[in-house]
Structure formats: C-alpha cells, structure tokens
Design a protein around this motif. Structure first.
Motif, mmCIF file in Angstrom:
data_model
loop_
_atom_site.group_PDB
_atom_site.id
_atom_site.type_symbol
_atom_site.label_atom_id
_atom_site.label_comp_id
_atom_site.label_asym_id
_atom_site.label_seq_id
_atom_site.Cartn_x
_atom_site.Cartn_y
_atom_site.Cartn_z
ATOM 1 N N SER A 62 40.310 68.844 112.648
ATOM 2 C CA SER A 62 39.109 68.646 111.825
ATOM 3 C C SER A 62 38.125 67.650 112.425
ATOM 4 O O SER A 62 37.240 67.177 111.740
ATOM 5 N N GLY A 63 38.289 67.358 113.706
ATOM 6 C CA GLY A 63 37.294 66.534 114.386
ATOM 7 C C GLY A 63 37.459 65.049 114.116
ATOM 8 O O GLY A 63 38.421 64.621 113.495
ATOM 9 N N PRO A 64 36.501 64.242 114.616
ATOM 10 C CA PRO A 64 36.624 62.797 114.469
ATOM 11 C C PRO A 64 36.493 62.356 113.015
ATOM 12 O O PRO A 64 35.969 63.098 112.185
ATOM 13 N N GLY A 65 36.983 61.166 112.747
ATOM 14 C CA GLY A 65 36.913 60.634 111.383
ATOM 15 C C GLY A 65 38.308 60.469 110.809
ATOM 16 O O GLY A 65 39.259 61.100 111.260
ATOM 17 N N ARG A 66 38.408 59.592 109.832
ATOM 18 C CA ARG A 66 39.684 59.292 109.209
ATOM 19 C C ARG A 66 40.034 60.308 108.132
ATOM 20 O O ARG A 66 39.165 60.795 107.422
ATOM 21 N N ARG A 67 41.326 60.627 108.030
ATOM 22 C CA ARG A 67 41.788 61.550 106.985
ATOM 23 C C ARG A 67 43.259 61.293 106.698
ATOM 24 O O ARG A 67 43.973 60.703 107.497
ATOM 25 N N VAL A 68 43.685 61.785 105.535
ATOM 26 C CA VAL A 68 45.079 61.652 105.115
ATOM 27 C C VAL A 68 45.677 63.048 105.029
ATOM 28 O O VAL A 68 45.056 63.968 104.504
ATOM 29 N N SER B 240 48.102 62.715 115.749
ATOM 30 C CA SER B 240 46.662 62.990 115.702
ATOM 31 C C SER B 240 45.879 61.704 115.453
ATOM 32 O O SER B 240 46.118 61.023 114.455
ATOM 33 N N PRO B 241 44.932 61.373 116.335
ATOM 34 C CA PRO B 241 44.121 60.177 116.117
ATOM 35 C C PRO B 241 43.360 60.277 114.802
ATOM 36 O O PRO B 241 42.834 61.332 114.469
ATOM 37 N N GLY B 242 43.342 59.192 114.059
ATOM 38 C CA GLY B 242 42.577 59.151 112.819
ATOM 39 C C GLY B 242 43.285 59.736 111.610
ATOM 40 O O GLY B 242 42.742 59.716 110.517
ATOM 41 N N LEU C 247 52.372 52.715 93.204
ATOM 42 C CA LEU C 247 51.110 53.399 93.495
ATOM 43 C C LEU C 247 50.053 52.494 94.139
ATOM 44 O O LEU C 247 49.517 52.834 95.193
ATOM 45 N N PRO C 248 49.747 51.301 93.557
ATOM 46 C CA PRO C 248 48.715 50.467 94.204
ATOM 47 C C PRO C 248 49.105 50.029 95.611
ATOM 48 O O PRO C 248 48.254 49.984 96.507
ATOM 49 N N ASP C 249 50.391 49.742 95.836
ATOM 50 C CA ASP C 249 50.843 49.328 97.173
ATOM 51 C C ASP C 249 50.644 50.447 98.184
ATOM 52 O O ASP C 249 50.218 50.223 99.315
ATOM 53 N N ILE C 250 50.959 51.659 97.768
ATOM 54 C CA ILE C 250 50.848 52.810 98.666
ATOM 55 C C ILE C 250 49.385 53.070 99.003
ATOM 56 O O ILE C 250 49.028 53.245 100.173
ATOM 57 N N VAL C 251 48.528 53.083 98.001
ATOM 58 C CA VAL C 251 47.103 53.339 98.226
ATOM 59 C C VAL C 251 46.518 52.265 99.149
ATOM 60 O O VAL C 251 45.818 52.561 100.110
ATOM 61 N N THR C 252 46.839 51.009 98.873
ATOM 62 C CA THR C 252 46.356 49.899 99.702
ATOM 63 C C THR C 252 46.837 50.053 101.139
ATOM 64 O O THR C 252 46.091 49.881 102.097
ATOM 65 N N TRP C 253 48.112 50.408 101.289
ATOM 66 C CA TRP C 253 48.690 50.562 102.633
ATOM 67 C C TRP C 253 47.989 51.690 103.400
ATOM 68 O O TRP C 253 47.628 51.515 104.564
ATOM 69 N N VAL C 254 47.772 52.822 102.750
ATOM 70 C CA VAL C 254 47.106 53.940 103.425
ATOM 71 C C VAL C 254 45.680 53.559 103.803
ATOM 72 O O VAL C 254 45.235 53.799 104.913
ATOM 73 N N GLN C 255 44.950 52.900 102.872
ATOM 74 C CA GLN C 255 43.564 52.531 103.167
ATOM 75 C C GLN C 255 43.491 51.516 104.306
ATOM 76 O O GLN C 255 42.609 51.603 105.156
ATOM 77 N N SER C 256 44.441 50.593 104.373
ATOM 78 C CA SER C 256 44.416 49.611 105.469
ATOM 79 C C SER C 256 44.857 50.228 106.778
ATOM 80 O O SER C 256 44.464 49.795 107.846
ATOM 81 N N SER C 257 45.659 51.291 106.710
ATOM 82 C CA SER C 257 46.129 51.977 107.922
ATOM 83 C C SER C 257 45.058 52.826 108.567
ATOM 84 O O SER C 257 45.165 53.176 109.718
#
Length: 186
Positions: free
Chosen positions: A99-105, A131-133, A174-184
């Motif tokens: 899906s090209g450059p940029g961050r995704r989950v 995969s980068p990003g 849930l908040p720990d997981i969301v925070t971890w993914v966003q910081s990653s």
C-alpha cells in the motif's frame, strides 16, 4: 522497522477489535482479519475468518471422524478449510504490504495451528512483519505441547511486545495497547 503486538489468552479477539476501532477513529489506517467462533444451538461448530472490510468465510468446521489414510488438515474435531482461509487472508496481507509509503496497522488474529496449515500464509506473515511502516497487531496462542515454529519465531523477535490477556486484565489493557501501537508507528 516493524513493531508487532501479540496476545495470548482469553478475550483477545474482542480486545483486538476494540483496539482496531480506536486506532481507526484516531486516523490510523487499519486492515487485516480476525477469527470468530461459529455457534449453532449453543455449541461451537467452527470458526470463520472475517476481514476488517466485512468479508467472511469459513476457517474450520466440526468434521466427521478422520478417515484412515485420508489427508485433511485437522485441529482436534475441526477440519480446516485452507483454501477459504487463503482466499480471505492472503489478499489482505498482500494489500497491506503493497500500500505504498506511510504508517499502517495490520491485524492478524490469529497465528495459530489452523492458520499455519497454509505455507503462503506463513510467508505473508513474515513479509508483513518486515514491511516498513507496518505495525502488526496480532494474536498468538499460549504455548501448549509442541511449540509452533512461526509463533516462537514471532515471540522471540526483538521488535515484538507480547501482552498476556486474561479475563481479569482484558478490559484494562486497551489503552496500553493503543498507546504502544501509536508509539511504535513513529
């Protein structure tokens, strides 16, 4: 670099669905799939694969007792529909990687015995992890009996954080997981 998140235990699919919703609503592109129990008359009769875009198909169903000499992919009483699984899961994983450059989950629920009957799935998971990003939000089973090679490979990666999910802590994580993914994903 890629970071990944894996859960083991009880309530993991619900937790991963909630985390996906929170991430999507904060503007993070999220794609992937989860597995869902199929019940009939109060009894579990199998599992479906459900993509985040809403496409659904069978992963496994309770099957008749094995016929000696007949090769089929089975986990306990369940017969795994590898073709159906691959038709749903592989395009999603390949799409995330291209899906090209940029961050995704990318959500992968789950990487377990049933899913590991598919060699193309194993390759696609490794590719997605590299995969980068891309941050992988995945679930893996608690080790019981013989270890699953890909699960142990993922668990031992330095860029993987494993959260153990229990009935007691699943609502608190849930908040720990969301925070971890966003910081990653920075």
């Amino acid at each position: 670099w890629t970071s990944s998140l894996c859960f083991s235990g009880v309530g993991k699919t619900t937790l991963i669905q909630k985390a996906s919703e929170v991430l999507k609503s904060s503007g993070v592109p999220v794609d992937g799939f989860y597995t869902e129990e199929v019940r009939q008359g109060g009894r579990r009769t199998g599992f479906d694969v459900v993509t985040l875009s809403g496409t659904r198909g069978p992963l496994s169903r309770v099957g008749p007792d094995p016929v000696p000499g007949k090769r089929e992919c089975r986990v306990g009483q369940y017969v795994v529909d590898v073709t159906s699984f691959e038709q749903l899961a592989l395009p999603v994983l390949r799409n995330v990687g291209s899906s090209g450059p940029g961050r995704r989950v990318c959500v992968i629920d789950e990487i377990g015995k049933m899913e590991l009957f598919s060699q193309p799935f194993i390759q696609a998971v490794r590719q997605t992890l590299s995969s980068p990003g891309t941050v992988v939000l995945g679930t893996i089973p608690i080790p019981k009996g013989k270890p699953l090679a890909l699960v142990e490979e993922i668990r031992s990666r330095p860029d993987v954080k494993v959260f153990s999910v229990t009935k007691e802590n699943r609502n608190l994580l849930l908040p720990d997981i969301v925070t971890w993914v966003q910081s990653s994903e920075k």
